[in-house]
Design a protein around this motif. Structure first.
Motif, mmCIF file in Angstrom:
data_model
loop_
_atom_site.group_PDB
_atom_site.id
_atom_site.type_symbol
_atom_site.label_atom_id
_atom_site.label_comp_id
_atom_site.label_asym_id
_atom_site.label_seq_id
_atom_site.Cartn_x
_atom_site.Cartn_y
_atom_site.Cartn_z
ATOM 1 N N LEU A 1 -0.537 5.904 -11.860
ATOM 2 C CA LEU A 1 0.044 4.616 -12.237
ATOM 3 C C LEU A 1 -0.307 4.250 -13.672
ATOM 4 O O LEU A 1 0.533 3.735 -14.422
ATOM 5 C CB LEU A 1 -0.451 3.526 -11.281
ATOM 6 C CG LEU A 1 0.057 2.109 -11.545
ATOM 7 C CD1 LEU A 1 1.555 2.017 -11.270
ATOM 8 C CD2 LEU A 1 -0.706 1.097 -10.691
ATOM 9 N N ASN B 1 -7.685 -3.140 -8.590
ATOM 10 C CA ASN B 1 -7.466 -2.255 -7.444
ATOM 11 C C ASN B 1 -8.284 -2.641 -6.214
ATOM 12 O O ASN B 1 -9.276 -3.359 -6.296
ATOM 13 C CB ASN B 1 -7.839 -0.818 -7.811
ATOM 14 C CG ASN B 1 -9.333 -0.680 -8.111
ATOM 15 O OD1 ASN B 1 -9.757 -0.964 -9.221
ATOM 16 N ND2 ASN B 1 -10.128 -0.254 -7.146
ATOM 17 N N LEU C 1 -3.918 5.635 -8.554
ATOM 18 C CA LEU C 1 -4.056 4.660 -9.627
ATOM 19 C C LEU C 1 -4.039 5.323 -10.999
ATOM 20 O O LEU C 1 -3.522 4.761 -11.963
ATOM 21 C CB LEU C 1 -5.339 3.844 -9.467
ATOM 22 C CG LEU C 1 -5.445 2.749 -10.539
ATOM 23 C CD1 LEU C 1 -5.598 1.386 -9.923
ATOM 24 C CD2 LEU C 1 -6.544 3.026 -11.536
ATOM 25 N N LEU D 1 5.148 4.776 -6.902
ATOM 26 C CA LEU D 1 4.360 4.463 -8.091
ATOM 27 C C LEU D 1 5.261 4.042 -9.255
ATOM 28 O O LEU D 1 4.895 3.160 -10.037
ATOM 29 C CB LEU D 1 3.498 5.662 -8.481
ATOM 30 C CG LEU D 1 2.304 5.929 -7.562
ATOM 31 C CD1 LEU D 1 1.682 7.290 -7.861
ATOM 32 C CD2 LEU D 1 1.249 4.827 -7.708
ATOM 33 N N TYR E 1 -4.397 -5.101 -14.011
ATOM 34 C CA TYR E 1 -4.250 -4.857 -12.579
ATOM 35 C C TYR E 1 -5.617 -4.539 -11.987
ATOM 36 O O TYR E 1 -6.394 -3.769 -12.555
ATOM 37 C CB TYR E 1 -3.297 -3.686 -12.316
ATOM 38 C CG TYR E 1 -3.068 -3.428 -10.843
ATOM 39 C CD1 TYR E 1 -2.257 -4.272 -10.093
ATOM 40 C CD2 TYR E 1 -3.696 -2.362 -10.197
ATOM 41 C CE1 TYR E 1 -2.065 -4.055 -8.728
ATOM 42 C CE2 TYR E 1 -3.505 -2.139 -8.837
ATOM 43 C CZ TYR E 1 -2.694 -2.996 -8.119
ATOM 44 O OH TYR E 1 -2.526 -2.788 -6.768
ATOM 45 N N GLU F 1 0.817 -1.214 0.000
ATOM 46 C CA GLU F 1 0.000 0.000 0.000
ATOM 47 C C GLU F 1 0.853 1.268 0.000
ATOM 48 O O GLU F 1 0.502 2.267 -0.633
ATOM 49 C CB GLU F 1 -0.928 0.006 1.224
ATOM 50 C CG GLU F 1 -1.976 -1.094 1.214
ATOM 51 C CD GLU F 1 -2.877 -1.035 2.432
ATOM 52 O OE1 GLU F 1 -3.183 0.094 2.883
ATOM 53 O OE2 GLU F 1 -3.286 -2.106 2.931
ATOM 54 N N TRP G 1 -6.810 1.249 -1.508
ATOM 55 C CA TRP G 1 -5.570 1.979 -1.221
ATOM 56 C C TRP G 1 -4.900 2.539 -2.472
ATOM 57 O O TRP G 1 -4.001 3.365 -2.358
ATOM 58 C CB TRP G 1 -4.601 1.107 -0.440
ATOM 59 C CG TRP G 1 -4.256 -0.208 -1.073
ATOM 60 C CD1 TRP G 1 -3.323 -0.440 -2.046
ATOM 61 C CD2 TRP G 1 -4.806 -1.489 -0.734
ATOM 62 N NE1 TRP G 1 -3.261 -1.771 -2.360
ATOM 63 C CE2 TRP G 1 -4.165 -2.443 -1.552
ATOM 64 C CE3 TRP G 1 -5.764 -1.915 0.194
ATOM 65 C CZ2 TRP G 1 -4.461 -3.805 -1.486
ATOM 66 C CZ3 TRP G 1 -6.064 -3.267 0.252
ATOM 67 C CH2 TRP G 1 -5.421 -4.196 -0.574
ATOM 68 N N GLU G 2 -5.321 2.142 -3.644
ATOM 69 C CA GLU G 2 -4.790 2.769 -4.858
ATOM 70 C C GLU G 2 -5.516 4.068 -5.194
ATOM 71 O O GLU G 2 -5.081 4.813 -6.085
ATOM 72 C CB GLU G 2 -4.899 1.814 -6.055
ATOM 73 C CG GLU G 2 -4.077 0.551 -5.932
ATOM 74 C CD GLU G 2 -4.846 -0.610 -5.322
ATOM 75 O OE1 GLU G 2 -4.405 -1.756 -5.473
ATOM 76 O OE2 GLU G 2 -5.911 -0.359 -4.704
ATOM 77 N N SER H 1 -12.965 1.516 -5.442
ATOM 78 C CA SER H 1 -12.573 2.859 -5.879
ATOM 79 C C SER H 1 -13.467 3.907 -5.226
ATOM 80 O O SER H 1 -12.997 4.977 -4.823
ATOM 81 C CB SER H 1 -12.643 2.963 -7.406
ATOM 82 O OG SER H 1 -13.947 2.719 -7.891
ATOM 83 N N ALA I 1 6.139 0.497 -8.569
ATOM 84 C CA ALA I 1 4.989 -0.359 -8.873
ATOM 85 C C ALA I 1 4.847 -0.531 -10.380
ATOM 86 O O ALA I 1 4.574 -1.641 -10.872
ATOM 87 C CB ALA I 1 3.721 0.249 -8.284
ATOM 88 N N PHE J 1 1.791 3.408 -3.114
ATOM 89 C CA PHE J 1 0.825 4.279 -3.780
ATOM 90 C C PHE J 1 0.755 5.675 -3.148
ATOM 91 O O PHE J 1 -0.078 6.481 -3.538
ATOM 92 C CB PHE J 1 -0.553 3.619 -3.774
ATOM 93 C CG PHE J 1 -0.593 2.366 -4.594
ATOM 94 C CD1 PHE J 1 -0.836 2.412 -5.949
ATOM 95 C CD2 PHE J 1 -0.354 1.133 -4.003
ATOM 96 C CE1 PHE J 1 -0.844 1.254 -6.718
ATOM 97 C CE2 PHE J 1 -0.360 -0.035 -4.758
ATOM 98 C CZ PHE J 1 -0.599 0.033 -6.124
#
Length: 247
Positions: A145, A127, A142, A102, A125, A93, A130-131, A162, A105, A96
């Motif tokens: 990312l 989610n 995210l 990031l 990926y 976590e 936590w993203e 989300s 990741a 992020f």
């Protein structure tokens, strides 16, 4: 007509009777499933799914991150009958919460995507909250990312998490556009630690979420936890989504 599936983690407590559980899902009306343990008897799973007329929309596989060589994991995913390998978690976590994290990741995901491509698979990926909770310079982690990874990397947006993470999920889906290959459709009070409820009976703006998603993205119904009969909740959820988008 949109494509609908069910994440088998939803019925994990029933998978000791794999055939009976998959048959019950097929009887409810599901025509596709999303496994979470593709390395467990992939050949037998494929045969059973074929016999029941179930497609495989994608597969979650934490093992691809744990194994020093993920090639056998990708081989199993191909064997069960899908071209979409999805990493459901595994990146800490804390990564992020900063741009450096990031980037690390993104390097991990790009390396896995390259290995997946060698096996003829797409890589995605998935989610959790936590993203999305970290917001860096006005953007959810995210979404940053998504800019850092190779364009071939797709996303399975868990629309519930989300939202719990503070995102305007329909807006996120619109911004990600065709990078969204699948979405987890779920409902509930949008509070951490509370069980999910049948889709359409909770706090999620499900019509707006589905309306913002690409038409060809898989709609994968999932429950992390459920306080009622899970099969009845799945049936009600599928009926609701079918009524919204057409069977």
């Amino acid at each position: 007509m949109t494509r609908k599936s069910v994440q088998l983690y939803t019925v994990r407590d029933h998978m000791t009777d794999r055939e009976g559980t998959l048959r019950r899902l097929a009887d409810i009306g599901f025509t596709a499933v999303e496994p979470f343990d593709p390395t467990t008897d992939p050949t037998g799973f494929r045969a059973l799914a074929d016999d029941l007329g179930l497609a495989v929309s994608g597969a979650h596989a934490m093992a691809m991150l744990r194994e020093p060589d993920p090639a056998p994991v990708f081989e199993a995913i191909a064997t069960i009958g899908t071209d979409l390998a999805i990493l459901p978690a595994g990146i800490p976590e804390a990564e992020f919460t900063s741009h450096d994290g990031l980037k690390r990741a993104a390097d991990q995901l790009n390396a896995l995507a390259a290995k997946a491509a060698e096996a003829g698979l797409r890589f995605g990926y998935h989610n959790h909250w936590w993203e999305f909770e970290p917001v860096l310079e006005g953007r959810h982690a995210l979404e940053i990312l998504a800019d850092l990874v190779d364009p071939s990397v797709v996303f399975e947006v868990d629309t519930y998490w989300s939202t719990v993470g503070g995102a305007d999920t329909p807006a996120v889906l619109e911004r990600l556009g065709d990078r969204v290959a699948a979405l987890h459709v779920k409902d509930g009070p949008t509070v951490k630690g509370e069980p999910n409820v049948a889709v359409g009976t909770g706090a999620m703006p499900v019509p707006a979420v589905l309306g913002a998603a690409p038409q060809d993205a898989w709609r994968v119904i999932e429950f992390d936890e459920c306080a009622t009969d899970i099969f009845e909740a799945l049936a009600a959820s599928l009926t609701y989504v079918n009524e919204l988008e057409g069977a």
